[in-house]
Design an enzyme around this catalytic site. Structure first.
Site, PDB file in Angstrom:
ATOM      1  N   ARG A 234       0.860  -1.185   0.000  1.00 44.92           N
ATOM      2  CA  ARG A 234       0.000   0.000   0.000  1.00 44.92           C
ATOM      3  C   ARG A 234       0.894   1.231   0.000  1.00 44.92           C
ATOM      4  O   ARG A 234       1.923   1.266   0.686  1.00 44.92           O
ATOM      5  CB  ARG A 234      -0.922   0.023   1.234  1.00 44.92           C
ATOM      6  N   GLU A 263      -2.579   7.568  -4.899  1.00 48.29           N
ATOM      7  CA  GLU A 263      -2.925   6.918  -6.166  1.00 48.29           C
ATOM      8  C   GLU A 263      -4.387   7.075  -6.571  1.00 48.29           C
ATOM      9  O   GLU A 263      -4.721   6.945  -7.753  1.00 48.29           O
ATOM     10  CB  GLU A 263      -2.558   5.425  -6.130  1.00 48.29           C
ATOM     11  N   HIS A 295      -0.757  -0.128  -9.731  1.00 42.33           N
ATOM     12  CA  HIS A 295      -1.515  -1.120  -8.959  1.00 42.33           C
ATOM     13  C   HIS A 295      -1.954  -2.288  -9.840  1.00 42.33           C
ATOM     14  O   HIS A 295      -3.133  -2.659  -9.882  1.00 42.33           O
ATOM     15  CB  HIS A 295      -2.733  -0.463  -8.287  1.00 42.33           C
TER      16      HIS A 295
HETATM   17  P1  NAD Z   1      -1.502 -11.328   4.814  1.00 37.49           P
HETATM   18  O1  NAD Z   1      -2.545 -10.906   5.777  1.00 37.49           O
HETATM   19  O2  NAD Z   1      -1.453 -12.762   4.374  1.00 37.49           O
HETATM   20  O3  NAD Z   1      -0.052 -10.958   5.371  1.00 37.49           O
HETATM   21  C1  NAD Z   1       0.246  -9.731   5.961  1.00 37.49           C
HETATM   22  C2  NAD Z   1       1.386  -9.984   6.919  1.00 37.49           C
HETATM   23  O4  NAD Z   1       1.799  -8.725   7.438  1.00 37.49           O
HETATM   24  C3  NAD Z   1       0.992 -10.870   8.116  1.00 37.49           C
HETATM   25  O5  NAD Z   1       1.921 -11.912   8.267  1.00 37.49           O
HETATM   26  C4  NAD Z   1       1.001  -9.905   9.283  1.00 37.49           C
HETATM   27  O6  NAD Z   1       1.374 -10.521  10.509  1.00 37.49           O
HETATM   28  C5  NAD Z   1       2.055  -8.914   8.817  1.00 37.49           C
HETATM   29  N1  NAD Z   1       2.008  -7.659   9.540  1.00 37.49           N
HETATM   30  C6  NAD Z   1       0.946  -7.020  10.077  1.00 37.49           C
HETATM   31  N2  NAD Z   1       1.346  -5.901  10.694  1.00 37.49           N
HETATM   32  C7  NAD Z   1       2.691  -5.842  10.541  1.00 37.49           C
HETATM   33  C8  NAD Z   1       3.682  -4.931  10.976  1.00 37.49           C
HETATM   34  N3  NAD Z   1       3.366  -3.864  11.722  1.00 37.49           N
HETATM   35  N4  NAD Z   1       4.955  -5.168  10.615  1.00 37.49           N
HETATM   36  C9  NAD Z   1       5.295  -6.265   9.898  1.00 37.49           C
HETATM   37  N5  NAD Z   1       4.402  -7.172   9.474  1.00 37.49           N
HETATM   38  C10 NAD Z   1       3.114  -6.961   9.804  1.00 37.49           C
HETATM   39  O7  NAD Z   1      -1.684 -10.359   3.561  1.00 37.49           O
HETATM   40  P2  NAD Z   1      -1.163 -10.600   2.084  1.00 37.49           P
HETATM   41  O8  NAD Z   1      -2.203 -11.329   1.303  1.00 37.49           O
HETATM   42  O9  NAD Z   1       0.219 -11.132   2.109  1.00 37.49           O
HETATM   43  O10 NAD Z   1      -1.151  -9.110   1.534  1.00 37.49           O
HETATM   44  C11 NAD Z   1      -0.245  -8.150   2.028  1.00 37.49           C
HETATM   45  C12 NAD Z   1      -0.642  -6.780   1.517  1.00 37.49           C
HETATM   46  O11 NAD Z   1      -0.463  -6.742   0.095  1.00 37.49           O
HETATM   47  C13 NAD Z   1      -2.142  -6.436   1.682  1.00 37.49           C
HETATM   48  O12 NAD Z   1      -2.375  -5.878   2.965  1.00 37.49           O
HETATM   49  C14 NAD Z   1      -2.404  -5.465   0.589  1.00 37.49           C
HETATM   50  O13 NAD Z   1      -2.230  -4.161   1.096  1.00 37.49           O
HETATM   51  C15 NAD Z   1      -1.303  -5.740  -0.437  1.00 37.49           C
HETATM   52  N6  NAD Z   1      -1.824  -6.204  -1.741  1.00 37.49           N
HETATM   53  C16 NAD Z   1      -1.475  -5.526  -2.858  1.00 37.49           C
HETATM   54  C17 NAD Z   1      -1.921  -5.942  -4.100  1.00 37.49           C
HETATM   55  C18 NAD Z   1      -1.526  -5.249  -5.379  1.00 37.49           C
HETATM   56  O14 NAD Z   1      -2.115  -5.514  -6.452  1.00 37.49           O
HETATM   57  N7  NAD Z   1      -0.543  -4.368  -5.380  1.00 37.49           N
HETATM   58  C19 NAD Z   1      -2.767  -7.069  -4.187  1.00 37.49           C
HETATM   59  C20 NAD Z   1      -3.091  -7.745  -3.013  1.00 37.49           C
HETATM   60  C21 NAD Z   1      -2.620  -7.304  -1.790  1.00 37.49           C
END
Ligand code: NAD
Length: 329
Positions: A234, A263, A295
């Site tokens: 994000r 964005e 994105h």
């Molecule tokens: P997920 O929930 O499987 O994993 C997120 C991880 O971040 C978890 O392991 C959690 O413990 C960790 N986390 C939470 N707070 C934290 C902190 N303060 N410091 C370090 N780690 C922390 O989520 P995911 O499916 O892996 O997705 C991750 C992120 O990717 C989403 O939140 C979303 O914002 C982003 N995303 C982007 C796109 C894109 O097209 N660019 C698509 C999907 C998701």
């Protein structure tokens, strides 16, 4: 069920219509994003389906509740743009697609790394113009480099698996450690250590009050000179003004971002004939070592299939009063 889909692009409509061929659901597709100014369009709908840049804040939710909306079905993983507490107060359920294709996003992160490093985007243009020079195209081997991963959930873990294949040393920071990744050789360290020791830092944690601007002037000061920063998570994980300073001072050697703090006003739109008013994105675009995609990390056929299917399953479970396994609580 009457479903209003916001921020619709032609490909969203195509996927929903394909999977709704039996016309089980009554979809209305709105191109506009959902904000408090457009929320009046939801009158008469049971469900609204929204995406990453819709602004579903308290004001929007009050209008949704007044209009009788009972379910917000996010067709994405992140929900930082939804006021969950306010939805709860108004008895509106929120569901999402927690994992549709972590590999899609992880692979795009790697695409950013490889493009920035080996400069294939520049080589492509040069060769097409008859310029076969290698000047300034030098890259570095990924093998043996240290990669720091912040957030090792679904996407971060998929990213670690790929980078392991390149022969990188992997350091990670997360609130919880993954045993599977530890067994694979990933070493969990405090975030400061990850910042200090990594050649490449890739962000895969959600945007929360605790992670906003984790890349800022003080964390940048801890990092190696010439560090590569990748963000497909994000935009607001990075303080853009501080990153611009870091690029200008050559602290950041490469930056690849698929997400950007501001964005909402830019991404997913063709603004090629417009005067762009966002000075930060123009400045970022002026750096030869910055690569921005709008994105698109999630955007694979496999991910679109999963997003559509899981969104429809979420809506069906709500309709059938079944347990909402993908509810955001
Ligand atoms: P997920 O929930 O499987 O994993 C997120 C991880 O971040 C978890 O392991 C959690 O413990 C960790 N986390 C939470 N707070 C934290 C902190 N303060 N410091 C370090 N780690 C922390 O989520 P995911 O499916 O892996 O997705 C991750 C992120 O990717 C989403 O939140 C979303 O914002 C982003 N995303 C982007 C796109 C894109 O097209 N660019 C698509 C999907 C998701």
């Amino acid at each position: 069920m009457k479903i209003a889909v916001f921020s619709t692009k032609s490909y969203d409509q195509e996927y929903f219509e394909n999977y709704n061929s039996e016309k089980k659901y009554d979809f209305t597709f709105f191109e506009t994003s959902l904000t408090s100014s457009t929320a009046n369009l939801t009158l008469g709908f049971d469900v609204i389906c929204a995406f990453v840049n819709d602004k579903i804040d308290q004001d929007t939710i009050e209008i949704l509740a007044k209009n009788g909306v009972k379910l917000i079905a996010m067709r994405c993983a992140g929900f930082n743009n939804v006021d969950i507490q306010s939805a709860k107060t108004h008895g509106i359920k929120v569901v999402r697609v927690p994992a549709y294709s972590p590999e899609a996003v992880a692979e795009h992160s790697v695409a950013l790394i490889l493009t920035l490093n080996r400069k294939t985007h520049k080589a492509y243009n040069r060769v097409r113009e008859g310029n076969f020079s290698l000047k300034n195209l030098i890259g570095f081997n990924l093998h043996g480099k240290t990669v720091g991963v912040v957030g090792t959930g679904q996407i971060g873990a998929a990213f670690c698996r790929i980078m392991k294949g390149f022969g990188c040393n992997l350091f990670a920071y997360d609130l919880t450690e993954s045993q599977e990744l530890v067994e694979m050789g990933v070493q969990y360290l405090p975030i400061d250590e990850v910042f200090m020791q990594s050649d490449i830092i890739s962000l895969h944690c959600p945007l929360t009050p605790g992670t906003k601007h984790i890349v800022n002037s003080s964390s940048l000061a801890q990092m190696k000179d010439g560090v590569m920063i990748i963000n497909t998570s994000r935009g607001a994980l990075i303080n853009t003004a501080d990153a611009i300073d870091g690029l200008a001072q050559k602290k950041i050697g490469y930056m690849g971002i698929d997400v950007y703090e501001q964005e909402e006003k830019l991404f997913f739109e063709d603004l090629s004939e417009s005067i762009i008013q966002d000075d930060y994105i123009l400045r970022l675009n002026s750096f030869p070592n910055v690569l921005i995609t709008s994105h698109q990390a999630y955007f694979t056929k496999e991910a679109m299939d999963q997003i559509t299917l899981i969104t429809l399953d979420n809506i069906q479970a709500f309709e059938n009063k079944q347990q909402l396994i993908n509810e955001v609580v």
